[in-house]
Design a protein around this motif. Structure first.
Motif, PDB file in Angstrom:
ATOM      1  N   ASN A 122      26.100 -32.999  25.422  1.00 47.14           N
ATOM      2  CA  ASN A 122      26.043 -34.456  25.899  1.00 47.14           C
ATOM      3  C   ASN A 122      27.221 -35.078  25.112  1.00 47.14           C
ATOM      4  O   ASN A 122      27.445 -36.471  25.573  1.00 47.14           O
ATOM      5  CB  ASN A 122      24.630 -34.692  25.257  1.00 47.14           C
ATOM      6  CG  ASN A 122      24.483 -34.714  23.674  1.00 47.14           C
ATOM      7  OD1 ASN A 122      25.048 -33.732  23.244  1.00 47.14           O
ATOM      8  ND2 ASN A 122      23.608 -35.493  23.297  1.00 47.14           N
ATOM      9  N   THR A 123      27.879 -34.718  24.238  1.00 43.19           N
ATOM     10  CA  THR A 123      28.968 -35.591  23.647  1.00 43.19           C
ATOM     11  C   THR A 123      30.270 -35.105  24.337  1.00 43.19           C
ATOM     12  O   THR A 123      31.485 -35.637  23.828  1.00 43.19           O
ATOM     13  CB  THR A 123      29.089 -34.998  22.278  1.00 43.19           C
ATOM     14  OG1 THR A 123      29.372 -33.977  21.986  1.00 43.19           O
ATOM     15  CG2 THR A 123      27.816 -35.470  21.333  1.00 43.19           C
ATOM     16  N   GLY A 124      30.250 -34.107  25.320  1.00 45.67           N
ATOM     17  CA  GLY A 124      31.469 -33.911  25.957  1.00 45.67           C
ATOM     18  C   GLY A 124      32.186 -32.770  25.606  1.00 45.67           C
ATOM     19  O   GLY A 124      33.297 -32.355  26.399  1.00 45.67           O
ATOM     20  N   SER A 131      32.423 -30.790  34.519  1.00 42.45           N
ATOM     21  CA  SER A 131      32.663 -32.282  34.047  1.00 42.45           C
ATOM     22  C   SER A 131      31.081 -32.688  34.464  1.00 42.45           C
ATOM     23  O   SER A 131      30.215 -32.189  35.407  1.00 42.45           O
ATOM     24  CB  SER A 131      33.599 -32.961  34.940  1.00 42.45           C
ATOM     25  OG  SER A 131      33.337 -32.942  36.365  1.00 42.45           O
ATOM     26  N   ARG A 132      30.997 -33.959  33.805  1.00 46.12           N
ATOM     27  CA  ARG A 132      29.409 -34.665  34.263  1.00 46.12           C
ATOM     28  C   ARG A 132      29.699 -36.179  34.665  1.00 46.12           C
ATOM     29  O   ARG A 132      30.769 -36.787  33.889  1.00 46.12           O
ATOM     30  CB  ARG A 132      28.475 -34.524  33.130  1.00 46.12           C
ATOM     31  CG  ARG A 132      29.035 -35.101  31.747  1.00 46.12           C
ATOM     32  CD  ARG A 132      28.495 -34.648  30.482  1.00 46.12           C
ATOM     33  NE  ARG A 132      26.901 -34.986  30.536  1.00 46.12           N
ATOM     34  CZ  ARG A 132      26.319 -34.396  29.866  1.00 46.12           C
ATOM     35  NH1 ARG A 132      26.275 -33.549  28.789  1.00 46.12           N
ATOM     36  NH2 ARG A 132      24.646 -34.572  29.889  1.00 46.12           N
ATOM     37  N   LYS A 174      25.766 -40.748  37.861  1.00 52.74           N
ATOM     38  CA  LYS A 174      25.190 -40.292  39.147  1.00 52.74           C
ATOM     39  C   LYS A 174      24.234 -39.139  38.802  1.00 52.74           C
ATOM     40  O   LYS A 174      23.734 -38.628  39.711  1.00 52.74           O
ATOM     41  CB  LYS A 174      26.407 -39.475  39.863  1.00 52.74           C
ATOM     42  CG  LYS A 174      27.249 -40.703  40.587  1.00 52.74           C
ATOM     43  CD  LYS A 174      28.251 -40.095  41.558  1.00 52.74           C
ATOM     44  CE  LYS A 174      29.393 -41.005  42.028  1.00 52.74           C
ATOM     45  NZ  LYS A 174      30.304 -40.372  42.859  1.00 52.74           N
ATOM     46  N   ASN A 175      24.171 -38.876  37.434  1.00 48.32           N
ATOM     47  CA  ASN A 175      23.270 -37.951  36.939  1.00 48.32           C
ATOM     48  C   ASN A 175      23.561 -36.554  37.673  1.00 48.32           C
ATOM     49  O   ASN A 175      22.559 -35.759  38.274  1.00 48.32           O
ATOM     50  CB  ASN A 175      21.596 -38.311  37.426  1.00 48.32           C
ATOM     51  CG  ASN A 175      20.648 -37.855  36.515  1.00 48.32           C
ATOM     52  OD1 ASN A 175      21.135 -37.938  35.175  1.00 48.32           O
ATOM     53  ND2 ASN A 175      19.296 -37.704  36.726  1.00 48.32           N
ATOM     54  N   THR A 176      24.750 -36.074  37.534  1.00 46.36           N
ATOM     55  CA  THR A 176      25.338 -35.055  38.396  1.00 46.36           C
ATOM     56  C   THR A 176      26.390 -34.171  37.371  1.00 46.36           C
ATOM     57  O   THR A 176      27.104 -34.787  36.806  1.00 46.36           O
ATOM     58  CB  THR A 176      26.110 -35.456  39.614  1.00 46.36           C
ATOM     59  OG1 THR A 176      24.938 -35.906  40.472  1.00 46.36           O
ATOM     60  CG2 THR A 176      26.648 -34.224  40.412  1.00 46.36           C
ATOM     61  N   VAL A 177      26.106 -33.100  37.537  1.00 52.03           N
ATOM     62  CA  VAL A 177      27.285 -32.228  36.880  1.00 52.03           C
ATOM     63  C   VAL A 177      28.108 -31.506  37.862  1.00 52.03           C
ATOM     64  O   VAL A 177      27.311 -31.099  38.893  1.00 52.03           O
ATOM     65  CB  VAL A 177      26.542 -31.275  35.808  1.00 52.03           C
ATOM     66  CG1 VAL A 177      25.646 -30.294  36.321  1.00 52.03           C
ATOM     67  CG2 VAL A 177      27.579 -30.380  35.006  1.00 52.03           C
TER      68      VAL A 177
END
Length: 119
Positions: A53-55, A70-71, A75-78
């Protein structure tokens, strides 16, 4: 109801590229660790790439330098960007969202999308 829906799989020639998407509903992906896994026929499911969640990202050795996770929290998408694809990348690819709150572990999977690398 939580749903993770993958898309973007298909047939591609060796050396080609694909972008997989995993759109979520029912949960907010920004607080989850997200992963892409794959399972080839006769083999165990393996982690391909993950992003916290921190990348922070990590990749399987077999895809380092070729795949990028990538996230897009808006867009709530990965995504999984796959370049220089090889026949050995052929598998069903699954997205995963996981959150460990110490009291509970939330662990969600998509239905999978087929990626076939062949000439």
């Amino acid at each position: 109801q939580v749903q993770l829906v993958e898309s973007g799989g298909g047939l591609v020639q060796p050396g080609g590229s694909l972008r997989l998407s995993c759109a979520a509903s029912g949960i907010t992906l920004s607080i989850y660790t997200l992963g892409w896994y794959r399972q080839a026929p006769g083999k165990q499911r393996e982690l391909v790439a993950a992003i916290t969640n921190t990348g922070t990202t990590n990749y399987a050795d077999s895809v380092k330098g070729r795949f990028t996770i990538s996230r897009d929290n808006a867009k709530n998408t990965v995504y999984l960007h796959m370049n220089s694809l090889k026949p050995e990348d052929t598998a069903v690819y699954y997205c995963n969202a996981k959150r460990d709150t110490r009291m509970l572990v939330y662990d969600y999977w998509g239905q999978g999308t087929q990626v076939t690398v062949s000439s």
